[in-house]
Scaffold this motif. Sequence first.
Motif, mmCIF file in Angstrom:
data_model
loop_
_atom_site.group_PDB
_atom_site.id
_atom_site.type_symbol
_atom_site.label_atom_id
_atom_site.label_comp_id
_atom_site.label_asym_id
_atom_site.label_seq_id
_atom_site.Cartn_x
_atom_site.Cartn_y
_atom_site.Cartn_z
ATOM 1 N N MET A 64 70.173 103.929 34.101
ATOM 2 C CA MET A 64 69.931 104.637 35.345
ATOM 3 C C MET A 64 71.193 104.772 36.201
ATOM 4 S SD MET A 64 66.067 103.655 36.554
ATOM 5 C CE MET A 64 65.910 105.099 37.597
ATOM 6 N N ASP A 65 72.163 103.863 36.034
ATOM 7 C CA ASP A 65 73.400 104.032 36.795
ATOM 8 C C ASP A 65 74.220 105.191 36.230
ATOM 9 O OD1 ASP A 65 74.019 102.626 34.464
ATOM 10 O OD2 ASP A 65 75.193 101.074 35.480
ATOM 11 N N VAL A 66 74.418 105.208 34.936
ATOM 12 C CA VAL A 66 75.146 106.305 34.294
ATOM 13 C C VAL A 66 74.428 107.637 34.520
ATOM 14 C CG1 VAL A 66 75.886 107.239 32.056
ATOM 15 C CG2 VAL A 66 76.240 104.821 32.571
ATOM 16 N N ALA A 67 73.103 107.588 34.631
ATOM 17 C CA ALA A 67 72.305 108.811 34.748
ATOM 18 C C ALA A 67 72.664 109.643 35.965
ATOM 19 C CB ALA A 67 70.819 108.463 34.783
ATOM 20 N N VAL A 68 73.212 109.029 37.019
ATOM 21 C CA VAL A 68 73.536 109.829 38.209
ATOM 22 C C VAL A 68 74.539 110.929 37.872
ATOM 23 C CG1 VAL A 68 73.062 107.896 39.756
ATOM 24 C CG2 VAL A 68 75.412 108.345 39.065
ATOM 25 N N LEU A 69 75.422 110.674 36.911
ATOM 26 C CA LEU A 69 76.429 111.675 36.544
ATOM 27 C C LEU A 69 75.799 112.914 35.930
ATOM 28 C CD1 LEU A 69 79.083 109.255 35.005
ATOM 29 C CD2 LEU A 69 79.191 110.379 37.238
ATOM 30 N N PHE A 70 74.562 112.787 35.432
ATOM 31 C CA PHE A 70 73.861 113.916 34.840
ATOM 32 C C PHE A 70 73.272 114.844 35.906
ATOM 33 C CE2 PHE A 70 74.417 111.123 31.384
ATOM 34 C CZ PHE A 70 74.143 111.782 30.197
ATOM 35 N N ALA A 130 81.219 119.219 31.790
ATOM 36 C CA ALA A 130 80.991 119.472 30.366
ATOM 37 C C ALA A 130 80.452 120.884 30.150
ATOM 38 C CB ALA A 130 80.019 118.449 29.802
ATOM 39 N N GLY A 131 79.663 121.369 31.116
ATOM 40 C CA GLY A 131 79.118 122.717 30.989
ATOM 41 C C GLY A 131 80.185 123.786 30.950
ATOM 42 N N ILE A 132 81.262 123.613 31.710
ATOM 43 C CA ILE A 132 82.363 124.573 31.679
ATOM 44 C C ILE A 132 82.901 124.717 30.258
ATOM 45 C CG2 ILE A 132 84.745 124.981 32.408
ATOM 46 C CD1 ILE A 132 84.006 123.677 35.080
ATOM 47 N N VAL A 133 82.994 123.589 29.559
ATOM 48 C CA VAL A 133 83.554 123.594 28.201
ATOM 49 C C VAL A 133 82.522 124.071 27.182
ATOM 50 C CG1 VAL A 133 84.651 122.182 26.418
ATOM 51 C CG2 VAL A 133 85.097 121.705 28.836
ATOM 52 N N ILE A 134 81.319 123.511 27.240
ATOM 53 C CA ILE A 134 80.306 123.771 26.218
ATOM 54 C C ILE A 134 79.640 125.127 26.403
ATOM 55 C CG2 ILE A 134 78.100 122.974 25.280
ATOM 56 C CD1 ILE A 134 78.986 120.108 26.016
ATOM 57 N N ASN A 135 79.354 125.495 27.662
ATOM 58 C CA ASN A 135 78.602 126.721 27.917
ATOM 59 C C ASN A 135 79.467 127.942 28.171
ATOM 60 O OD1 ASN A 135 76.205 125.181 27.841
ATOM 61 N ND2 ASN A 135 76.333 124.734 30.022
ATOM 62 N N ILE A 136 80.695 127.738 28.652
ATOM 63 C CA ILE A 136 81.528 128.872 29.063
ATOM 64 C C ILE A 136 82.748 129.035 28.160
ATOM 65 C CG2 ILE A 136 82.887 129.875 30.949
ATOM 66 C CD1 ILE A 136 81.043 128.347 32.895
ATOM 67 N N ALA A 137 83.633 128.038 28.127
ATOM 68 C CA ALA A 137 84.879 128.186 27.362
ATOM 69 C C ALA A 137 84.625 128.243 25.855
ATOM 70 C CB ALA A 137 85.838 127.045 27.701
ATOM 71 N N GLY A 185 88.813 114.256 38.770
ATOM 72 C CA GLY A 185 87.667 113.606 39.379
ATOM 73 C C GLY A 185 86.515 113.583 38.406
ATOM 74 N N GLY A 186 85.296 113.452 38.921
ATOM 75 C CA GLY A 186 84.143 113.379 38.036
ATOM 76 C C GLY A 186 83.969 114.614 37.180
ATOM 77 N N ILE A 187 84.163 115.795 37.755
ATOM 78 C CA ILE A 187 84.004 117.037 36.998
ATOM 79 C C ILE A 187 85.134 117.197 35.993
ATOM 80 C CG2 ILE A 187 84.044 119.556 37.198
ATOM 81 C CD1 ILE A 187 82.503 119.238 39.840
ATOM 82 N N GLY A 188 86.365 116.956 36.435
ATOM 83 C CA GLY A 188 87.506 117.120 35.534
ATOM 84 C C GLY A 188 87.461 116.177 34.350
ATOM 85 N N LEU A 189 87.127 114.901 34.584
ATOM 86 C CA LEU A 189 87.047 113.949 33.479
ATOM 87 C C LEU A 189 85.875 114.280 32.553
ATOM 88 C CD1 LEU A 189 87.935 110.601 35.247
ATOM 89 C CD2 LEU A 189 89.311 111.819 33.552
ATOM 90 N N SER A 190 84.785 114.776 33.119
ATOM 91 C CA SER A 190 83.667 115.210 32.268
ATOM 92 C C SER A 190 84.090 116.366 31.373
ATOM 93 C CB SER A 190 82.478 115.630 33.136
ATOM 94 O OG SER A 190 81.947 114.537 33.843
ATOM 95 N N LEU A 202 73.377 116.220 26.374
ATOM 96 C CA LEU A 202 74.454 115.344 26.835
ATOM 97 C C LEU A 202 74.086 113.878 26.670
ATOM 98 C CD1 LEU A 202 75.378 117.395 30.014
ATOM 99 C CD2 LEU A 202 76.755 117.194 27.942
ATOM 100 N N ALA A 203 72.799 113.547 26.850
ATOM 101 C CA ALA A 203 72.364 112.168 26.635
ATOM 102 C C ALA A 203 72.544 111.759 25.177
ATOM 103 C CB ALA A 203 70.900 112.000 27.055
ATOM 104 N N GLY A 204 72.288 112.682 24.256
ATOM 105 C CA GLY A 204 72.508 112.399 22.845
ATOM 106 C C GLY A 204 73.974 112.127 22.545
ATOM 107 N N LEU A 205 74.858 112.887 23.166
ATOM 108 C CA LEU A 205 76.293 112.660 22.987
ATOM 109 C C LEU A 205 76.715 111.324 23.583
ATOM 110 C CD1 LEU A 205 77.527 116.268 23.831
ATOM 111 C CD2 LEU A 205 77.550 115.174 21.576
ATOM 112 N N PHE A 206 76.118 110.946 24.720
ATOM 113 C CA PHE A 206 76.412 109.644 25.320
ATOM 114 C C PHE A 206 75.973 108.516 24.394
ATOM 115 C CE2 PHE A 206 74.694 106.018 27.680
ATOM 116 C CZ PHE A 206 75.855 105.548 28.291
ATOM 117 N N ARG A 207 74.754 108.617 23.873
ATOM 118 C CA ARG A 207 74.243 107.561 22.993
ATOM 119 C C ARG A 207 75.075 107.456 21.718
ATOM 120 N NH1 ARG A 207 69.085 109.752 24.686
ATOM 121 N NH2 ARG A 207 69.083 111.020 22.788
#
Length: 351
Positions: free
Chosen positions: A139-145, A153-160, A174-179, A303-308
């Motif tokens: 649940m702590d990591v989940a906030v990033l979702f 990640a969406g910029i990379v996976i969905n757009i680029a 920051g959070g978006i850039g590192l994601s 994204l949760a699957g990639l995290f796991r």
Amino acid sequence: MPVTFRAAVLRELNRPLAIETVEAPPLAAGQVLVKLAYSGVCHSQVMEARGGRGVDRYLPHMLGHEGSGVVVETGAGVTKVKTGDRVILGWIKGKGADAQGIRYKSGDGFINAGAVTTFNEYAVVAENRVTLLPQGLPMDVAVLFGCALPVGAGIVINIAKPAPGSTLAVFGLGGIGLSALMACKLFDCRQLIAVDVEPAKLAMARELGATATIDASQQDPVAAIRELTGGLGVDYAIESAGLVRVIEQAFDATRRFGGLCVFASHPRSGEKIALDPFELICGKRILGTWGGDANPDRDVDLLAGLFRAGKLPLASMFSRRYALDEINIALDDLEQRRSVRPLIEIDATLG
């Protein structure tokens, strides 16, 4: 019984948030009452609290747009979640009712809120701003979702969707850039360049797989990227620093004839970017994105699957945890670049 709880309230721009006791309204159709476990802190909240978005017509109001918690009650017509469900809260719209206009009672009137807030012990949230917590996701990591991960990640996976052998630069770690940087590692990129002004963040980027890092406080990042790419510039530049000059640098560092610059940051209200139109007719492209083109009902499970699977080391983003009473310290630390993504522990006993 009325639900009363503590919340961080913005009453005046450029003043600390006040921790106040407020009362939740009865649920309207399409609304969900959630008990918060954790909240993230985004630069958007710094912008709101510090006047970066201009005149605020909704004062006083509550803040926060990424969190996790447990459903306490649901309003009429809600089918997406039920009482007892563990959920992610986020600002990007998913399926369900778009219930707006939430107002909380306070000692001297009312406190405004949007469709989601997370700097509070409880929240009345629109159905389309909650997503079921995937199995195996803490649940702590989940906030990033709720914001950082689906946007970055969406910029990379969905757009680029970078082709094999691509070159790519991320401006602002920051959070978006590192994601975004983590998501780039899912593709077969030839060069992955990270740009920031904080040595600690650049070191983190190297640990996450950046092939080169550039300290923009010590050298011209555009010149450095051109040197790294044989004078061409990168195929893709992603900007999330929130500064006009950095958006311009990211565009300048993008190659002609097909290069793409995508930015997700929100500079201060009223500021404008300046681009050389000749670079546009030479085939460079620039694109703003609303939330990384993410769809929570589709992307959270992916994204949760990639995290796991160990492909998204998200816990590295949390350099410090804060109590709700320390919300102003968290905002200061984020603004002064002392924290990548502050994590507010509201009720860690929930999970």
